[in-house]
Design a protein around this motif. Structure first.
Motif, PDB file in Angstrom:
ATOM      1  N   TYR A 187     -24.498  36.582  46.521  1.00  0.00           N
ATOM      2  CA  TYR A 187     -24.577  36.315  48.120  1.00  0.00           C
ATOM      3  C   TYR A 187     -23.316  36.072  48.824  1.00  0.00           C
ATOM      4  N   ASP A 188     -22.493  35.298  48.400  1.00  0.00           N
ATOM      5  CA  ASP A 188     -21.264  35.053  48.892  1.00  0.00           C
ATOM      6  C   ASP A 188     -19.860  35.950  48.812  1.00  0.00           C
ATOM      7  N   ASP A 189     -20.343  37.021  47.932  1.00  0.00           N
ATOM      8  CA  ASP A 189     -19.341  37.883  47.675  1.00  0.00           C
ATOM      9  C   ASP A 189     -18.897  38.628  48.894  1.00  0.00           C
ATOM     10  N   ILE A 190     -17.684  38.992  49.079  1.00  0.00           N
ATOM     11  CA  ILE A 190     -17.146  39.485  50.322  1.00  0.00           C
ATOM     12  C   ILE A 190     -16.463  40.905  50.245  1.00  0.00           C
ATOM     13  N   GLU A 191     -16.865  41.926  51.082  1.00  0.00           N
ATOM     14  CA  GLU A 191     -15.987  43.122  50.936  1.00  0.00           C
ATOM     15  C   GLU A 191     -16.027  43.825  52.466  1.00  0.00           C
ATOM     16  N   GLU A 192     -15.297  44.843  52.760  1.00  0.00           N
ATOM     17  CA  GLU A 192     -15.347  45.681  53.909  1.00  0.00           C
ATOM     18  C   GLU A 192     -16.838  46.302  54.124  1.00  0.00           C
ATOM     19  N   VAL A 193     -17.473  46.081  55.076  1.00  0.00           N
ATOM     20  CA  VAL A 193     -18.836  46.662  55.334  1.00  0.00           C
ATOM     21  C   VAL A 193     -18.886  47.492  56.596  1.00  0.00           C
ATOM     22  N   PRO A 194     -19.128  48.522  56.695  1.00  0.00           N
ATOM     23  CA  PRO A 194     -19.131  49.088  58.393  1.00  0.00           C
ATOM     24  C   PRO A 194     -20.157  48.314  59.146  1.00  0.00           C
ATOM     25  N   ASP A 195     -19.920  48.306  60.350  1.00  0.00           N
ATOM     26  CA  ASP A 195     -20.960  47.599  61.170  1.00  0.00           C
ATOM     27  C   ASP A 195     -22.026  48.494  61.567  1.00  0.00           C
ATOM     28  N   GLU A 196     -21.796  49.799  61.583  1.00  0.00           N
ATOM     29  CA  GLU A 196     -23.146  50.884  61.687  1.00  0.00           C
ATOM     30  C   GLU A 196     -23.812  50.728  60.717  1.00  0.00           C
ATOM     31  N   PRO A 197     -25.109  51.312  60.949  1.00  0.00           N
ATOM     32  CA  PRO A 197     -26.047  51.698  59.833  1.00  0.00           C
ATOM     33  C   PRO A 197     -25.768  52.887  59.103  1.00  0.00           C
ATOM     34  N   TYR A 198     -25.765  52.915  57.674  1.00  0.00           N
ATOM     35  CA  TYR A 198     -25.627  53.808  56.701  1.00  0.00           C
ATOM     36  C   TYR A 198     -26.498  53.855  55.642  1.00  0.00           C
ATOM     37  N   THR A 199     -26.412  54.934  54.923  1.00  0.00           N
ATOM     38  CA  THR A 199     -27.524  54.879  53.674  1.00  0.00           C
ATOM     39  C   THR A 199     -26.653  55.485  52.653  1.00  0.00           C
ATOM     40  N   ILE A 200     -27.339  55.058  51.204  1.00  0.00           N
ATOM     41  CA  ILE A 200     -26.731  55.502  50.197  1.00  0.00           C
ATOM     42  C   ILE A 200     -27.969  56.030  49.352  1.00  0.00           C
ATOM     43  N   PRO A 201     -27.703  57.368  49.142  1.00  0.00           N
ATOM     44  CA  PRO A 201     -28.995  58.007  48.350  1.00  0.00           C
ATOM     45  C   PRO A 201     -29.324  57.276  47.041  1.00  0.00           C
ATOM     46  N   PHE A 202     -30.747  57.286  46.617  1.00  0.00           N
ATOM     47  CA  PHE A 202     -31.065  56.975  45.376  1.00  0.00           C
ATOM     48  C   PHE A 202     -30.755  57.941  44.448  1.00  0.00           C
ATOM     49  N   GLY A 203     -30.650  57.570  43.128  1.00  0.00           N
ATOM     50  CA  GLY A 203     -30.450  58.235  41.909  1.00  0.00           C
ATOM     51  C   GLY A 203     -29.100  58.903  41.817  1.00  0.00           C
ATOM     52  N   GLU A 204     -28.213  58.427  42.530  1.00  0.00           N
ATOM     53  CA  GLU A 204     -26.769  59.091  42.534  1.00  0.00           C
ATOM     54  C   GLU A 204     -25.782  57.791  42.119  1.00  0.00           C
ATOM     55  N   ALA A 205     -25.439  57.983  40.914  1.00  0.00           N
ATOM     56  CA  ALA A 205     -24.558  57.008  40.481  1.00  0.00           C
ATOM     57  C   ALA A 205     -23.254  56.840  40.903  1.00  0.00           C
ATOM     58  N   ASN A 206     -22.569  55.641  41.040  1.00  0.00           N
ATOM     59  CA  ASN A 206     -21.181  55.547  41.723  1.00  0.00           C
ATOM     60  C   ASN A 206     -20.345  55.299  40.381  1.00  0.00           C
ATOM     61  N   LEU A 207     -19.146  55.976  40.442  1.00  0.00           N
ATOM     62  CA  LEU A 207     -18.037  55.579  39.601  1.00  0.00           C
ATOM     63  C   LEU A 207     -17.107  54.711  39.933  1.00  0.00           C
ATOM     64  N   THR A 208     -17.007  53.632  39.635  1.00  0.00           N
ATOM     65  CA  THR A 208     -16.392  52.388  40.321  1.00  0.00           C
ATOM     66  C   THR A 208     -14.860  52.527  39.546  1.00  0.00           C
ATOM     67  N   ARG A 209     -14.577  53.241  38.405  1.00  0.00           N
ATOM     68  CA  ARG A 209     -13.572  53.319  37.719  1.00  0.00           C
ATOM     69  C   ARG A 209     -13.617  54.653  36.881  1.00  0.00           C
ATOM     70  N   GLU A 210     -12.177  55.520  36.742  1.00  0.00           N
ATOM     71  CA  GLU A 210     -12.488  56.587  36.176  1.00  0.00           C
ATOM     72  C   GLU A 210     -11.436  56.594  35.032  1.00  0.00           C
ATOM     73  N   GLY A 211     -11.701  57.023  33.723  1.00  0.00           N
ATOM     74  CA  GLY A 211     -10.732  56.999  32.738  1.00  0.00           C
ATOM     75  C   GLY A 211     -11.153  58.048  31.655  1.00  0.00           C
ATOM     76  N   ASP A 212     -10.496  58.025  30.646  1.00  0.00           N
ATOM     77  CA  ASP A 212     -10.612  59.090  29.663  1.00  0.00           C
ATOM     78  C   ASP A 212     -11.206  58.563  28.218  1.00  0.00           C
TER      79      ASP A 212
END
Lengths: 341, 377
Positions: A187-212
């Motif tokens: 709950y107290d983790d902090i990062e940049e978050v837009p003020d405007e509303p936005y959506t992230i679709p379901f069923g779409e994974a996010n790659l937070t790091r890329e490697g081989d």
């Protein structure tokens, strides 16, 4: 755009949807906190203050303090959803879900199917999960595998403040029942978050790091641990994909299989109990679909199969961490198939 | 530079979000004579790599930053002085700088970077970055389709050293309201209203791509407002646009699909970093962003055709005009300079694609600075 906490991002998501759509309501135990008393109306804003301020802006008709009866108000929320509202019900701790399984598993999850598609159930149930909060066995579980198991439910497990806002807005706009998992340690983790509303679709994974070299799939808060491990491994010359599936139902198996095809090595990090959890589920699919790509056995980094301990030192040992992920990835890099004698 | 003066070169800040960066490669060695504007090092951030131009003249006496060393914005990366300054004096300078810098950091003092702000323009939210001061008409930057005020991260800070500069987020973009009909007239009208709101009667306009067409429309509609026009890879001077870019930008919603689209922007596709892609995906997820992109695409670039071509009317504009185009532009095909009035200055940058202000920022900044100085007489 400014820096916001995970808590604040959730609050913003709910508030912006309540402004946009008058059918969105909030209900739960102490979501306002002062109901029925002469004191401050907005006393709590939920047990950890996530819904604070909503009653001031939207009033008691849209922010409902409920009796301490999950069976009652989760059932009411499912019914309200089926009859035209978009309730966001807070269930405090996911551990308390047991008393309202029928309302969720047999009612909300089945309406669309059993009414031939004529009924929709735009219900969001928010609940806290996860260990590390010194809250003992009955307030620390990760029960998302149970809900992932039920067809008709969507299961969302956001891993950061940016993710939590976009995924919650998506959940509120979705026409199916969504079980929304919030990690109380984040709950107290902090990062940049837009003020405007936005959506992230379901069923779409996010790659937070890329490697081989190694693919790491991590669920919810474990994404942070996996990123830390991947950053350490990179300094040692081992590069990793880190996959945050975001939602376990629907689950983006395509991204996982693509990454495994590239790296041939898979570590799955899941804070849920190790039997029948997301790690076993993903392992089964990868073993079936990508067996030929694997250069080493799949590694699962999970807690032991015990209740979450209350003793702080034991709880710290219980939760998977970056050290264990790093070790698992290195073990895969060093794995050699033994030739038959 | 005064004899004996020692100058610090510090980690620059490219764009709003940059907090640290590294010297990817030194382009000047110790002992080299450098002039203001010379590329001294390639600075790499998670978003982009760019040549850094020396803000000072002198001899590069010390490379303080190691290549690939991660340093915060404002940290000392090099020291410039004249030949006569002794090594001992330079050592002393470095020691003093480092001591002050680390105590400032410990106190949480960082360089105050200009922040963009949202202003109310006729009841609609428009985000601008207003920075710098000086005599004469300010510079106004107008970005292109799918861009935002961050597109000027390498241009606005150096150009703001001498004068006021204002970068605008167009409707539908960046931090501005997302509702827009998308046509050129309404976009140009918003730029005009923004300047009216700010009380600016005349400006040097710098328009990129769609922003080029917007400032052309504006100069034709409100001639008194334009002191000069600098058009970078402008729309509005030809018949076509690469629809793989305009339509691809709207359709792509994942890193894998957006990356090849963004690579069309640059002569050097390796400039497209994951952070750059993520920023654009985050923009596209905002409520109303996709609708705005579609409206603009339909109104201006439908099926790869440009709906407005000012080539035959550009001669009517009295304000001086400079055009800068990247030879390797794959998005807006370069208009043949022979088809435009010969009074226009037309500069072709060989090593740039559609984003010359990023790929050859030093050259672009030099051209703009010289051009505006000449216009101002």
């Amino acid at each position: 755009m400014s820096k916001k906490s995970y808590r604040q991002a959730i609050n913003e998501a709910i508030a912006s949807e309540m402004r946009r759509d008058p059918t969105v309501i909030v209900m739960g135990e102490d979501v306002a906190g002062g109901a029925g008393t002469k004191g401050q109306q907005d006393a709590w804003g939920g047990v950890l203050g996530v819904t604070k301020g909503l009653i001031t802006e939207f009033g008691p008709e849209r922010v409902l303090d409920t009796p301490l009866s999950e069976a009652g108000y989760i059932g009411a929320a499912a019914g309200a959803a089926a009859t035209g509202l978009r309730p966001v019900a807070e269930l405090m701790f996911i551990d308390f879900m047991g008393v309202c399984f029928d309302q969720i598993f047999n009612q909300a999850a089945k309406f669309r199917y059993m009414f031939g598609g004529k009924a929709v159930t735009p219900l969001v149930i928010r609940a806290m999960y996860g260990a590390g909060f010194r809250a003992a066995s009955q307030h620390s579980q990760c029960l998302y595998p149970l809900f992932t198991h039920i067809p008709g439910l969507k299961v969302v497990i956001p891993s950061s403040p940016y993710e939590v806002k976009g995924l919650l807005i998506q959940s509120i706009r979705d026409n199916d029942p969504v079980i929304f998992f919030e990690n109380k340690v984040m709950y107290d983790d902090i990062e940049e978050v837009p003020d405007e509303p936005y959506t992230i679709p379901f069923g779409e994974a996010n790659l937070t790091r890329e490697g081989d070299d190694v693919t790491i799939v991590a669920i919810g808060r474990m994404v942070k641990m996996a990123n830390e491990a991947a950053d350490r491994l990179e300094k040692q010359g081992i590069t990793c994909n880190v996959i945050d599936p975001r939602t376990t139902s629907p689950m983006d198996f395509d991204t996982i299989l693509d990454c495994v095809a590239d790296t041939g090595r898979l570590v799955i990090v899941d804070e849920a109990s190790p039997r029948c959890n997301m790690a076993t589920d993903i392992s089964a699919v990868v073993a079936q679909e990508a067996f030929g790509a694997l250069k080493a056995p799949i590694k699962m980094v999970c807690p032991p199969h015990t209740p979450v301990p209350f003793a702080p030192n034991l709880e710290d040992l219980f939760v998977p961490n970056a050290d264990r992920i790093e070790k698992a990835a290195k073990a895969l890099m060093n794995y050699q198939i033994k030739e038959p004698a | 530079m005064i004899t004996g003066e020692i100058k610090a070169i510090t980690m620059p800040k490219f764009g709003l979000a940059m907090t640290e960066g590294k010297v990817a490669a030194w382009m000047k060695s110790v002992g080299a004579e450098i002039n203001v504007g010379d590329d001294i090092a390639d600075i790499e951030t998670t978003k982009i790599t760019n040549a850094y131009e020396s803000p000072v003249k002198g001899v590069l006496r010390r490379q303080v930053a190691q290549e690939q060393e991660e340093l915060p914005v404002g940290a000392l990366i090099a020291v410039v002085a004249d030949k006569e300054t002794t090594d001992a004096e330079i050592d002393q300078f470095i020691e003093r700088f480092q001591a002050e810098f680390s105590s400032d950091q410990a106190a949480g003092e960082t360089i105050a970077a200009p922040e963009p702000k949202a202003i109310d323009v006729g009841g609609r939210k428009i985000r601008i970055l207003d920075t710098g001061e000086g005599e004469g008409a300010p510079i106004v930057f107008v970005h292109g389709f799918g861009g935002d005020l961050n597109n000027w991260m390498f241009n606005q800070p150096p150009l703001a050293e001498k004068r006021r500069t204002i970068a605008i987020d167009l409707p539908g973009h960046g931090g501005s309201a997302k509702e827009t009909s998308g046509d050129l007239t309404s976009l140009a009208a918003t730029v005009v209203e923004t300047l009216e709101t700010l009380g600016i009667g005349q400006a040097h306009f710098i328009g990129h791509s769609l922003g080029g067409a917007i400032v052309l429309a504006l100069a034709l509609e409100k001639p008194a407002l334009a002191a000069s026009l600098t058009l970078l890879a402008p729309a509005g001077l030809g018949d076509t646009v690469n629809r793989n870019y305009t339509e691809g930008f709207i359709a792509a919603d994942r890193r894998k699909t957006l990356k090849p689209v963004l690579e069309l922007l640059f002569a050097d596709p390796s400039l497209v970093s994951n952070d750059m892609i993520d920023d654009l995906i985050k923009f596209k997820r905002l409520d109303g962003a996709i609708n705005a992109m579609q409206a603009i695409e339909q109104a201006n670039f439908k099926e790869g055709k440009q709906s407005t071509n000012f080539a035959s009317r550009i001669g009517e504009i009295k304000a001086p005009i400079t055009i800068i185009w990247g030879r390797q532009d794959q998005v807006v095909p370069m208009t043949d300079p022979a088809q435009l009035p010969q009074t226009l200055a037309f500069h072709i940058l060989e090593k740039s694609g559609h984003m010359p202000q990023m790929e050859q920022s030093a050259e672009v900044n030099g051209l703009i600075d010289t051009f505006i100085a000449k216009v101002n007489g």
